[in-house]
Design a protein around this motif. Structure first.
Motif, mmCIF file in Angstrom:
data_model
loop_
_atom_site.group_PDB
_atom_site.id
_atom_site.type_symbol
_atom_site.label_atom_id
_atom_site.label_comp_id
_atom_site.label_asym_id
_atom_site.label_seq_id
_atom_site.Cartn_x
_atom_site.Cartn_y
_atom_site.Cartn_z
ATOM 1 N N ILE A 48 8.786 -9.524 -14.393
ATOM 2 C CA ILE A 48 7.733 -8.525 -13.831
ATOM 3 C C ILE A 48 8.507 -7.243 -13.243
ATOM 4 C CG2 ILE A 48 5.857 -7.975 -12.191
ATOM 5 C CD1 ILE A 48 4.998 -10.937 -12.246
ATOM 6 N N THR A 49 7.910 -5.981 -13.643
ATOM 7 C CA THR A 49 8.370 -4.843 -13.188
ATOM 8 C C THR A 49 7.420 -3.929 -12.529
ATOM 9 O OG1 THR A 49 10.277 -4.747 -14.802
ATOM 10 C CG2 THR A 49 9.776 -2.666 -13.665
ATOM 11 N N THR A 50 7.485 -3.661 -11.178
ATOM 12 C CA THR A 50 6.381 -2.925 -10.411
ATOM 13 C C THR A 50 7.005 -1.588 -10.265
ATOM 14 O OG1 THR A 50 5.851 -4.739 -9.251
ATOM 15 C CG2 THR A 50 5.174 -2.753 -8.238
ATOM 16 N N ASP A 51 6.423 -0.426 -10.907
ATOM 17 C CA ASP A 51 6.732 0.954 -10.956
ATOM 18 C C ASP A 51 6.710 1.428 -9.328
ATOM 19 O OD1 ASP A 51 4.171 2.137 -10.357
ATOM 20 O OD2 ASP A 51 3.846 1.838 -12.612
ATOM 21 N N GLY A 52 7.341 2.552 -9.217
ATOM 22 C CA GLY A 52 7.197 3.256 -8.062
ATOM 23 C C GLY A 52 6.222 4.355 -7.889
ATOM 24 N N THR A 53 5.117 4.437 -8.644
ATOM 25 C CA THR A 53 4.158 5.171 -8.709
ATOM 26 C C THR A 53 3.554 5.293 -7.466
ATOM 27 O OG1 THR A 53 3.769 5.237 -11.042
ATOM 28 C CG2 THR A 53 1.991 6.334 -9.895
ATOM 29 N N GLY A 54 3.222 6.459 -6.532
ATOM 30 C CA GLY A 54 2.690 6.188 -5.289
ATOM 31 C C GLY A 54 3.349 5.639 -4.295
ATOM 32 N N TYR A 72 17.279 -1.992 1.160
ATOM 33 C CA TYR A 72 16.123 -1.393 0.289
ATOM 34 C C TYR A 72 14.785 -1.427 0.922
ATOM 35 C CZ TYR A 72 13.249 -0.325 -3.926
ATOM 36 O OH TYR A 72 12.235 0.076 -4.767
ATOM 37 N N GLN A 73 14.242 -0.285 0.791
ATOM 38 C CA GLN A 73 12.910 0.235 1.819
ATOM 39 C C GLN A 73 11.819 0.891 0.553
ATOM 40 O OE1 GLN A 73 10.920 2.851 3.179
ATOM 41 N NE2 GLN A 73 12.030 4.338 1.790
ATOM 42 N N ALA A 74 10.606 0.082 0.667
ATOM 43 C CA ALA A 74 9.528 0.904 0.029
ATOM 44 C C ALA A 74 8.125 1.046 0.716
ATOM 45 C CB ALA A 74 9.094 -0.017 -1.345
ATOM 46 N N ARG A 75 7.480 2.146 0.537
ATOM 47 C CA ARG A 75 6.410 2.241 1.454
ATOM 48 C C ARG A 75 5.361 3.110 0.639
ATOM 49 N NH1 ARG A 75 8.404 5.241 6.462
ATOM 50 N NH2 ARG A 75 10.276 4.093 5.965
ATOM 51 N N PRO A 76 3.998 3.065 0.984
ATOM 52 C CA PRO A 76 3.254 4.030 0.241
ATOM 53 C C PRO A 76 3.329 5.470 0.762
ATOM 54 C CG PRO A 76 2.055 2.369 1.581
ATOM 55 C CD PRO A 76 3.217 2.308 2.125
ATOM 56 N N ALA A 77 3.383 6.339 -0.356
ATOM 57 C CA ALA A 77 3.657 7.653 -0.261
ATOM 58 C C ALA A 77 2.744 8.521 0.525
ATOM 59 C CB ALA A 77 3.673 8.510 -1.674
ATOM 60 N N GLU A 78 1.381 8.102 0.475
ATOM 61 C CA GLU A 78 0.498 8.882 1.238
ATOM 62 C C GLU A 78 0.009 8.266 2.481
ATOM 63 O OE1 GLU A 78 -0.428 11.994 0.236
ATOM 64 O OE2 GLU A 78 1.158 11.800 -1.435
ATOM 65 N N ALA A 79 0.655 7.536 3.070
ATOM 66 C CA ALA A 79 0.441 6.724 4.304
ATOM 67 C C ALA A 79 -0.046 7.721 5.477
ATOM 68 C CB ALA A 79 1.403 5.964 4.557
ATOM 69 N N ARG A 104 8.453 -3.181 -3.518
ATOM 70 C CA ARG A 104 7.377 -2.503 -4.252
ATOM 71 C C ARG A 104 5.966 -2.954 -4.453
ATOM 72 N NH1 ARG A 104 12.146 -1.642 -7.557
ATOM 73 N NH2 ARG A 104 11.328 -2.441 -9.075
ATOM 74 N N ARG A 105 5.823 -4.166 -4.584
ATOM 75 C CA ARG A 105 4.508 -5.114 -4.480
ATOM 76 C C ARG A 105 3.877 -5.024 -3.293
ATOM 77 N NH1 ARG A 105 6.324 -10.388 -8.270
ATOM 78 N NH2 ARG A 105 7.708 -9.205 -9.607
ATOM 79 N N LEU A 106 4.823 -5.338 -2.267
ATOM 80 C CA LEU A 106 4.173 -5.061 -0.884
ATOM 81 C C LEU A 106 3.952 -3.661 -0.537
ATOM 82 C CD1 LEU A 106 6.544 -7.824 0.937
ATOM 83 C CD2 LEU A 106 3.960 -7.962 0.830
ATOM 84 N N ALA A 107 4.782 -2.759 -0.894
ATOM 85 C CA ALA A 107 4.281 -1.513 -0.696
ATOM 86 C C ALA A 107 2.881 -0.955 -1.262
ATOM 87 C CB ALA A 107 5.443 -0.606 -1.117
ATOM 88 N N LYS A 108 2.691 -1.523 -2.524
ATOM 89 C CA LYS A 108 1.522 -1.195 -3.306
ATOM 90 C C LYS A 108 0.037 -1.891 -2.374
ATOM 91 C CE LYS A 108 3.043 0.457 -7.394
ATOM 92 N NZ LYS A 108 2.402 1.377 -8.127
ATOM 93 N N SER A 109 0.401 -2.729 -1.482
ATOM 94 C CA SER A 109 -0.470 -3.336 -0.668
ATOM 95 C C SER A 109 -0.645 -2.590 0.805
ATOM 96 C CB SER A 109 -0.446 -4.774 -0.361
ATOM 97 O OG SER A 109 -0.482 -5.499 -1.637
ATOM 98 N N GLY A 110 0.178 -1.570 1.008
ATOM 99 C CA GLY A 110 0.133 -0.798 2.037
ATOM 100 C C GLY A 110 0.904 -1.056 3.196
ATOM 101 N N TYR A 111 2.206 -1.950 2.877
ATOM 102 C CA TYR A 111 3.143 -2.144 3.713
ATOM 103 C C TYR A 111 4.267 -1.490 3.611
ATOM 104 C CZ TYR A 111 0.581 -6.244 4.393
ATOM 105 O OH TYR A 111 -0.700 -7.260 4.812
ATOM 106 N N LEU A 112 5.133 -1.092 4.703
ATOM 107 C CA LEU A 112 6.520 -0.657 4.664
ATOM 108 C C LEU A 112 7.416 -2.133 4.489
ATOM 109 C CD1 LEU A 112 8.369 1.591 7.206
ATOM 110 C CD2 LEU A 112 9.599 -0.041 6.046
ATOM 111 N N ALA A 113 7.821 -2.177 3.230
ATOM 112 C CA ALA A 113 8.671 -3.257 2.930
ATOM 113 C C ALA A 113 10.094 -3.240 2.974
ATOM 114 C CB ALA A 113 8.093 -4.118 1.663
ATOM 115 N N ILE A 114 11.007 -3.951 3.915
ATOM 116 C CA ILE A 114 12.326 -3.516 3.819
ATOM 117 C C ILE A 114 13.253 -4.824 3.476
ATOM 118 C CG2 ILE A 114 12.197 -3.430 6.527
ATOM 119 C CD1 ILE A 114 14.561 -1.224 5.933
ATOM 120 N N ALA A 115 14.041 -4.820 2.767
ATOM 121 C CA ALA A 115 14.903 -5.813 2.331
ATOM 122 C C ALA A 115 16.346 -5.692 2.614
ATOM 123 C CB ALA A 115 14.853 -6.333 1.070
ATOM 124 N N PRO A 116 17.046 -5.993 3.920
ATOM 125 C CA PRO A 116 18.451 -5.819 3.999
ATOM 126 C C PRO A 116 19.424 -6.739 3.536
ATOM 127 C CG PRO A 116 17.514 -7.095 5.794
ATOM 128 C CD PRO A 116 16.415 -6.794 4.925
#
Length: 295
Positions: A48-54, A72-79, A104-116
């Motif tokens: 599975i590949t989750t894109d970074g749109t949004g 590595y961190q991912a978050r919603p762009a319009e938060a 990225r999947r977690l970010a799509k659900s509205g989280y700031l997800a970060i993996a050290p």
């Protein structure tokens, strides 16, 4: 460090940029590039590949006692406002493409997800072609105490960069699943944890002196454990022992076992992937976070 709108990490002060330049160059060349660890090649065609749109995604450098911790961190762009935080604890293979995709999947659900990248002091997990070598030569050298401190630093960074420390959770997979139980004990301010197929009882060593079953009765953070009934690496009796111990804990934790799933059932890039178990587990994780006030 702060994040700009173009997905770049920027120092809050120019003097900080100068002081951390060497460390940042080292970590950027060392890890967190896209792609999968060599030890898991070839990758399944259906990964599975989750894109970074949004989303806003980036690698960041977190100052710790002995250098710069890559993450590595991912978050919603319009938060708007502070975001709930999920610490994502790596598989045994480090923060490779699968872990980044989960962020990225977690970010799509509205989280700031970060993996050290929690092995960064000991070496690069991508460099190992055999899992046995990876475990014996690198992973076994990583002390739990170091991991706890690095997760503390990661949460502090997230809290200073748009995250809400009062709405923080942790999830982890394989090697990281075990860490979830330990970090839930270490940091009782977390709202919740979700442990995916992490060992519950194992040999106690200098670097791993405490096992999840040892802390179960004192857990103040509710943890959801997701396990496979066909997982040969996690004996069923240890799961039952953990279940029994959790009944005496201050927080109400749960363990869900998928009878037909093996180890790594959420790893969609490997033959171990079990789509029904993975889909159900992901939904249960999001529901667990919501129920316990992370979102």
């Amino acid at each position: 460090m702060t994040i700009d709108k173009d997905n770049q990490t920027l120092p809050t002060e120019r003097t900080q940029a100068s002081a951390h330049n060497d460390g940042r160059r080292a970590f950027l060349s060392f890890t967190l590039a896209s792609g999968f660890a060599m030890a898991v090649q070839p990758v399944m065609a259906g990964a599975i590949t989750t894109d970074g749109t949004g989303l806003l995604t980036s690698t960041v450098a977190i100052p710790v006692s002995s250098g710069m911790l890559p993450a590595y961190q991912a978050r919603p762009a319009e938060a708007k406002g502070l975001l709930p935080v999920v610490l994502v604890v790596q598989e045994v293979f480090g923060v490779h493409e699968h872990i980044q995709d989960l962020c990225r999947r977690l970010a799509k659900s509205g989280y700031l997800a970060i993996a050290p990248e929690l092995y960064f002091r000991q070496g690069d997990p991508r460099a190992y072609k055999a899992i046995g070598d990876l475990v014996s030569k690198l992973v076994s050298r990583v002390p739990d105490q170091q991991v706890m401190a690095d997760l503390d630093a990661t949460l502090a960074w997230a809290s200073a960069n748009g995250g809400d420390s009062e709405r923080a959770a942790v999830t982890g997979f394989c090697w990281g699943g075990r860490i979830v139980w330990l970090y839930a004990d270490h940091n009782p301010r977390l709202k919740a944890g979700v442990a995916w197929y992490g060992k519950l009882a194992a040999e106690r060593t200098e670097n791993t002196p405490i096992q999840p079953v040892d802390v179960a009765t004192r857990l103040k953070v509710p943890v959801l454990g997701l396990y496979g009934g066909e997982d040969a690496s996690i004996p069923h009796d240890t799961i039952e022992a953990m279940r029994a111990a959790l009944l005496n804990a201050p927080a109400r934790s749960e363990i869900r076992v998928y009878p037909d799933a093996g180890h790594g059932f959420n790893a969609d890039y490997r033959p171990s992937y079990n789509a029904p178990a993975a889909t159900d587990g992901w939904a249960r994780m999001l529901e667990w976070f919501t129920h316990h006030g992370v979102r």
